[in-house]
Design an enzyme around this catalytic site. Structure first.
Site, PDB file in Angstrom:
ATOM      1  N   ASP A  48      -8.972 -11.411 -12.104  1.00 37.36           N
ATOM      2  CA  ASP A  48      -8.582 -11.933 -10.803  1.00 37.36           C
ATOM      3  C   ASP A  48      -7.063 -12.085 -10.869  1.00 37.36           C
ATOM      4  O   ASP A  48      -6.461 -12.062 -11.948  1.00 37.36           O
ATOM      5  CB  ASP A  48      -9.285 -13.260 -10.485  1.00 37.36           C
ATOM      6  CG  ASP A  48      -9.211 -13.569  -8.977  1.00 37.36           C
ATOM      7  OD1 ASP A  48      -8.380 -12.949  -8.279  1.00 37.36           O
ATOM      8  OD2 ASP A  48      -9.977 -14.427  -8.499  1.00 37.36           O
TER       9      ASP A  48
HETATM   10  C1  BGC Z   1      -8.869 -14.079  -5.202  1.00 32.73           C
HETATM   11  C2  BGC Z   1      -9.520 -12.707  -5.253  1.00 32.73           C
HETATM   12  C3  BGC Z   1      -8.634 -11.710  -4.577  1.00 32.73           C
HETATM   13  C4  BGC Z   1      -7.277 -11.728  -5.247  1.00 32.73           C
HETATM   14  C5  BGC Z   1      -6.304 -10.758  -4.622  1.00 32.73           C
HETATM   15  C6  BGC Z   1      -7.444 -14.062  -5.703  1.00 32.73           C
HETATM   16  O1  BGC Z   1      -6.793 -15.258  -5.422  1.00 32.73           O
HETATM   17  O2  BGC Z   1      -9.634 -15.003  -5.952  1.00 32.73           O
HETATM   18  O3  BGC Z   1     -10.773 -12.746  -4.619  1.00 32.73           O
HETATM   19  O4  BGC Z   1      -9.212 -10.436  -4.615  1.00 32.73           O
HETATM   20  O5  BGC Z   1      -6.714 -13.014  -5.137  1.00 32.73           O
HETATM   21  O6  BGC Z   1      -5.973 -11.180  -3.355  1.00 32.73           O
END
Ligand code: BGC
Length: 846
Positions: A248
Site C-alpha cells: 500500500d
Molecule cells: C490506500 C489504497 C490506495 C493507495 C493509493 C492508500 O492510502 O489505502 O487503497 O490504493 O493509497 O491511492
C-alpha cells in the site's frame, strides 16, 4: 501545467486465467533479466513517482501506470478537466448480489482505465465489513466472505478481461481506519482462513488476479508488508500467486524485512526503503539474488500481461472511454434496496396519482455519490435527486425542493455558475502558482473549487516549500444576506473578499495524509453578499512545512442558513404535498478512507426532519444515501424506506427510475442494518494499545446477530423489490455427501405479485452444533453457502440450481494445519434473507 506522461495503452487482450504467465514463455522473461545488474534490478522495484513504475529502455519496458480505484478510475490526476465515470460504490455493488452485472461494470471500468493509459487498477477492495463504523466499509462488497468472494472474482475478471491488471486489496486485516498505519490485528488462523482470507484466495485461485496489495496494518504482530507467513508461505507458495505484491502507498518501511517477506514492489517512489538499499542488501547477503530476481520476474510478467514490455508496443492511443451512462444508471437502480414498503403499496409512485411531490433533505440537493479518500473521482456530471425528480415529473406533478437541515462538514463548493474567472470571464476560477515573493509561476483556468495535486505543481510549491497556490474568482450570490465562506487545506490559508482579509489562519497537519483531501482543516468567515452583485474572492494557500501526501485546497461558499427555518420550510412543503421524498444520509466525504465513523446515527437534525415530515405526510418515502448502515429509529413511522448507498453520478436518474416504477429496486442487503448501536456484534473499530483483538471470531455481521438471537432492524440479504415471491420446492441432489464434494440444490420459486421481478435466492448452511474448528470459537448458527438470482413474469415459476461448494462444509483445523470436513447432519435453509428462510433440506456428511 498538468504533466501528461505518455502512458501507452495496453492492448485490448484480456489478462489470463489463474496461473497464466503472460504471453511470453518464462525463459524469455529470464533472458531479459540476465541483462540487468543488481542495482538496475533493485531500482525497478520502487515506483518512479506517485502512480508509475520505473521503465527500462534497454528492456523495452515502459513505466506502468497504476490508478485508484474501486468506484471509478481516476488516472494520474484528480482534475475536472479529465473526468472519470463515477460508479456505484462497492457496498452498492455488493447489494446487487449479481456477479454478471458486477463483471459487466468492471469490464467497462477496465476499458475506461485503458483509455486513461492505466495499466493496473487499484481495486477491488475485498476486506470484510467487520464493523458498520469502519470508514472504508463503503469500499467493501459485504460483511460476508462468500458474497464478497463471488463479486470480487467477477470484478477481477471484468477488469482483467479488458486488458487491465486488477489489485486485490488490502491484504489482510485492514478492517479499521483508526491508526491504520500501525495497528496490530490479532486474528486466529482459523478465523483468517474461514473469513478474511476467503475473498483473496478466490481472486488468486479463480480469477488469476494480477496484483495483491499488502496492507498498512500488522497481523499477529507482523506488518503486512513484512509478513512472510502470509505473503510468501500462504499467498505465493500455498495458493500459487504468480503476480506482483505491491505495498500500500508508503507501507514498505524496511529493506530486508519486506524483501524477504516477498513484497515485490514498493509504491510510490522514487524514495522509499528499497532502491540502492535493496541493492546493498543483496551485496551484503541479507537478501539473496534469487529473491531479487523473483521480484523482477514478477514485475516483468505483469508488464507482459498488460503489454508494457517488448518490441511491439501497443499501437492503441489512449482516449476517453467513459462507462455508458445507461449502464451506470441501471447498475445503481439494481443496487437500491427496498427495506420497507407499507402494504406493498407506497412505492412505486404513479405519476398520474401524485399531483404534488416534495423532495426534501440535505442529500436531495447535495448527495454523497462516493466515499472519501482514494475512491474519489471527478465525474463530468452528477444527477441529484432534486434535479432528476424535477425533470422526471415535469409536466406531470408539481415538485418542490427543501433542504430540511444542514449536515455538511466542510463548507460546500459554490455552483460553478456563480463563479467567473476574472481573467477570462468564463465560469469558474483562476488558479495561480506563485513563488515565495509572490511572483507568478503559472496560472490556469479551472471550474472546480476542490483541487488536489500529487506532483503536477511547479517546482517550489509543495509541503515545506515557500510557494503558494492562489484561487481567484468573482462570485455572484444567488440570494442577498450573510454567506459562510470556508477555506480548507493543510497549511496557512488567507481568504479575502473585495480586498479585505476575512479569514486568515493555519490548520493542523492530520495524522493520515489522505485527510488532506478527505477531511482537511478549514477556516471560516461570514460575509454579506447581495444577489446578482459580483464580489472578488481570493484564497491563498501555503502548504504546511510538515504535510505529507497529495496537496489539496478547497473553497466553499454557502448562504448562512438556520436549521430551525429549514426544518419549518420542509415541514410546510411536506404538508402541502401528496408524497414526500426525504433524502437523508451521510454528508459528502464523511464516509472515508483515513478515519472511522464515530456513530451510526444520522448526522445533524435528520432524524427530527424525517419525524416531522412523516407527521404531516402519510406518504413519506425515506431514501438513505449512505454507503454503510445508519440508524433508522423512525422506520415504522414512514411509508417506505429505500437504501441507495453511495450510488455514483447516476444517482438522481436511477432514483427517479425506481421511485416511478420504471426500474425495480433490485438490491438485497450485503450488510446487516442494526436497530441500535449496542446490537452490533462488533461496533468500534478502535485499537486498544495498538491492538485490535478479533475476539468475536467468526461472529461478525449476521452471524453474530444470529448467535446472540438479536433482531436487526433489517437483516442481511433483505430487500423487497416490487413483487412478491413464494418458495415452492427445494431438492438436495443427495442426502449423503462425502467430504470434499459439492452439493447441488434445486429450488423453485414463483412470482406471486403483479409485476415482473428478480429474486435473489439465498442458501444458508447450518452445521451440526459440535464441530467447531480448533480456535475458531463458536460456530455461527448459519452461514451463506450459495446464492443465485432468477427473474420471472407475474404468476410464473422459476427454477435455479444452486451449487454449494465443498468448502462451505469445511473448517480450518489449526492443529492439523489444514481443512477438515467434520462429519454430521447439516441443514440447508433457503429463503429471501438470513432471517426469512422458507425451505430446508438435510444432508449427512460422512
Ligand atoms: C490506500 C489504497 C490506495 C493507495 C493509493 C492508500 O492510502 O489505502 O487503497 O490504493 O493509497 O491511492
Amino acid at each position: 501545467m498538468t504533466t501528461n506522461y505518455a502512458g501507452r495503452t495496453p492492448s485490448g487482450r484480456g489478462l489470463g486465467a489463474p496461473g497464466r504467465a503472460g504471453a511470453r514463455p518464462p525463459e524469455s522473461l529470464e533472458r531479459l533479466l540476465a541483462g540487468l545488474t543488481v542495482h538496475e534490478k533493485a531500482l525497478l522495484l520502487t515506483g518512479a513517482d506517485a502512480w508509475r513504475t520505473q521503465g527500462a529502455e534497454a528492456l523495452g519496458l515502459r513505466p506502468m501506470i497504476m490508478s485508484d480505484g474501486p468506484a471509478g478510475v481516476r488516472g494520474v490526476v484528480l482534475d475536472e478537466r479529465e473526468p472519470s465515470s463515477s460508479l456505484p460504490c462497492p457496498s452498492a455493488l455488493g447489494a446487487t448480489w449479481d456477479p454478471g452485472l458486477v463483471r459487466e461494470l468492471a469490464a467497462a471500468l477496465g476499458a475506461e482505465a485503458r483509455g486513461k493509459g492505466v495499466d493496473a487498477l487499484l481495486a477491488p477492495t475485498i476486506n470484510l465489513m467487520r464493523t458498520p463504523l469502519g470508514g472504508r466499509g463503503f469500499e467493501c462488497f459485504a460483511e460476508d466472505p462468500v458474497l464478497t468472494a463471488v463479486l470480487a472474482v467477477a470484478f477481477v475478471r471484468g477488469v482483467q478481461g479488458a486488458g487491465v491488471a486488477a489489485t486485490a486489496k488490502h491484504f489482510v486485516g485492514n478492517d479499521s481506519e483508526t491508526e491504520r498505519w500501525s495497528y496490530d490485528a490479532r486474528i486466529a488462523e482459523s478465523v483468517l482462513r474461514e473469513l478474511y482470507l476467503v475473498p483473496f484466495e478466490a481472486c488468486v485461485r479463480e480469477a488469476g488476479v494480477a496484483l495483491v496489495m499488502a496492507a498498512y496494518n500488522k497481523v499477529n504482530g507482523i506488518p503486512m508488508t513484512e509478513n512472510g507467513r502470509l505473503l510468501r508461505d500462504l499467498l505465493k507458495d500455498e495458493w500459487g500467486f504468480d503476480g506482483v505484491v505491491t505495498s500500500d502507498w508508503h507501507a514498505a518501511r524496511s529493506t530486508a524485512g519486506t524483501a524477504l517477506a516477498a513484497l515485490d514492489l514498493a509504491m510510490p517512489g522514487p524514495d522509499g526503503p528499497w532502491g540502492g538499499q535493496l541493492a546493498a542488501a543483496v551485496a551484503d547477503g541479507s537478501v539473496s539474488p534469487g529473491v531479487l530476481d523473483d521480484k523482477v520476474i514478477r514485475l516483468l510478467r505483469l508488464a507482459d500481461r498488460v503489454g508494457a514490455v517488448g518490441d511491439s508496443p501497443n499501437a492503441e492511443e489512449p482516449g476517453p472511454a467513459p462507462v455508458d451512462p445507461a449502464l451506470l444508471r441501471r447498475a445503481a437502480a439494481a443496487s437500491f434496496v427496498l427495506l420497507r414498503n407499507e402494504d406493498d403499496a407506497a412505492l412505486p409512485l404513479d405519476p398520474a396519482q401524485v399531483g404534488r411531490v416534495a423532495v426534501i433533505g440535505p442529500n436531495a440537493i447535495r448527495p454523497a455519490i462516493h466515499g472519501g479518500g482514494s475512491a474519489v473521482v471527478m465525474p463530468a456530471t452528477v444527477s441529484t435527486p432534486a434535479a432528476a425528480l424535477g425533470a422526471a415529473l415535469a409536466g406531470q406533478a408539481e415538485v418542490t425542493v427543501a433542504a430540511g437541515c444542514q449536515t455538511w462538514v466542510v463548507v460546500p463548493e459554490p455552483g460553478a455558475g456563480s463563479l467567473r474567472d476574472p481573467a477570462t470571464g468564463e465560469p469558474g476560477l483562476r488558479v495561480e502558482y506563485r513563488d515565495r515573493d509572490g511572483g507568478l509561476l503559472a496560472a490556469e483556468h479551472r471550474t472546480s473549487t476542490a483541487l488536489a495535486w500529487w506532483d503536477q505543481v511547479p517546482p517550489g510549491i509543495g509541503w515545506g516549500m515557500p510557494g503558494s497556490i492562489v484561487l481567484v474568482t468573482s462570485f455572484r450570490a444567488g440570494s442577498t444576506g450573510p454567506h459562510l465562506l470556508g477555506a480548507a487545506g493543510i497549511g496557512r490559508l488567507t481568504l479575502t473578499v473585495d480586498g479585505t482579509v476575512v479569514a486568515d489562519g493555519a490548520t493542523a497537519v492530520p495524522d493520515d495524509p489522505v485527510e488532506a483531501m478527505a477531511r482537511p482543516g478549514e477556516i471560516r468567515a461570514t460575509a454579506a453578499f447581495e444577489a446578482g452583485h459580483q464580489a472578488e474572492i481570493r484564497l491563498e494557500f501555503r502548504p504546511a512545512a510538515d504535510g505529507e501526501g497529495p496537496l489539496a485546497v478547497r473553497l466553499g461558499i454557502v448562504p448562512d442558513a438556520d436549521d430551525d427555518v429549514l426544518l419549518a420550510e420542509a415541514e410546510q412543503a411536506a404538508g402541502r404535498a401528496d408524497v414526500a421524498v426525504v433524502v437523508v444520509g451521510s454528508p459528502p466525504m464523511t464516509e472515508s478512507e483515513g478515519f472511522d465513523r464515530a456513530t451510526l446515527a444520522l448526522p445533524g437534525r435528520q432524524d427530527e426532519l424525517v419525524r416531522r415530515v412523516a407527521k404531516v405526510n402519510r406518504r413519506t418515502v425515506v431514501v438513505l444515501n449512505a454507503g454503510m448502515p445508519v440508524l433508522t429509529p423512525w422506520a415504522d413511522q414512514v411509508a417506505a424506506v429505500l437504501q441507495v448507498w453511495l450510488p455514483g453520478q447516476a444517482m438522481g436518474d436511477a432514483l427517479a427510475d425506481v421511485l416511478l416504477g420504471r426500474a425495480e429496486p433490485g438490491g438485497r442487503l450485503p450488510v446487516t442494518l442494526p436497530a441500535a448501536e449496542a446490537d452490533c456484534p462488533v461496533l468500534h473499530a478502535v485499537p486498544r494499545d495498538g491492538e485490535i483483538g478479533y475476539d468475536e471470531g467468526l461472529l461478525i455481521g449476521y452471524r453474530g446477530y444470529d448467535a446472540s438471537l438479536t433482531t436487526p432492524r433489517y437483516p442481511f440479504g433483505h430487500g423487497l423489490g416490487y413483487t412478491t415471491w413464494e418458495y415452492e420446492t427445494l431438492h438436495a441432489e443427495t442426502s449423503e455427501l462425502a467430504a470434499g464434494e459439492d452439493l447441488r440444490l434445486a429450488v423453485t420459486v414463483r412470482n406471486t405479485g403483479s409485476r415482473a421481478g428478480r429474486e435473489v435466492i439465498q442458501a444458508y448452511l447450518a452445521a451440526p452444533p459440535d464441530n467447531a474448528g480448533a480456535g475458531a470459537g463458536p460456530r455461527p448458527p448459519r452461514e451463506l453457502a450459495a446464492f443465485a438470482s432468477v427473474s420471472a413474469q407475474p404468476g410464473a415459476p422459476a427454477e435455479v440450481v444452486l451449487r454449494v461448494p465443498a468448502r462451505a462444509f469445511a473448517r480450518w483445523d489449526t492443529a492439523a494445519d489444514g481443512w477438515v470436513w467434520p462429519a454430521g447432519r447439516y441443514t440447508l435453509h433457503v429463503g429471501r434473507s438470513s432471517r426469512d428462510l422458507r425451505l430446508s433440506a438435510a444432508v449427512q456428511l460422512s
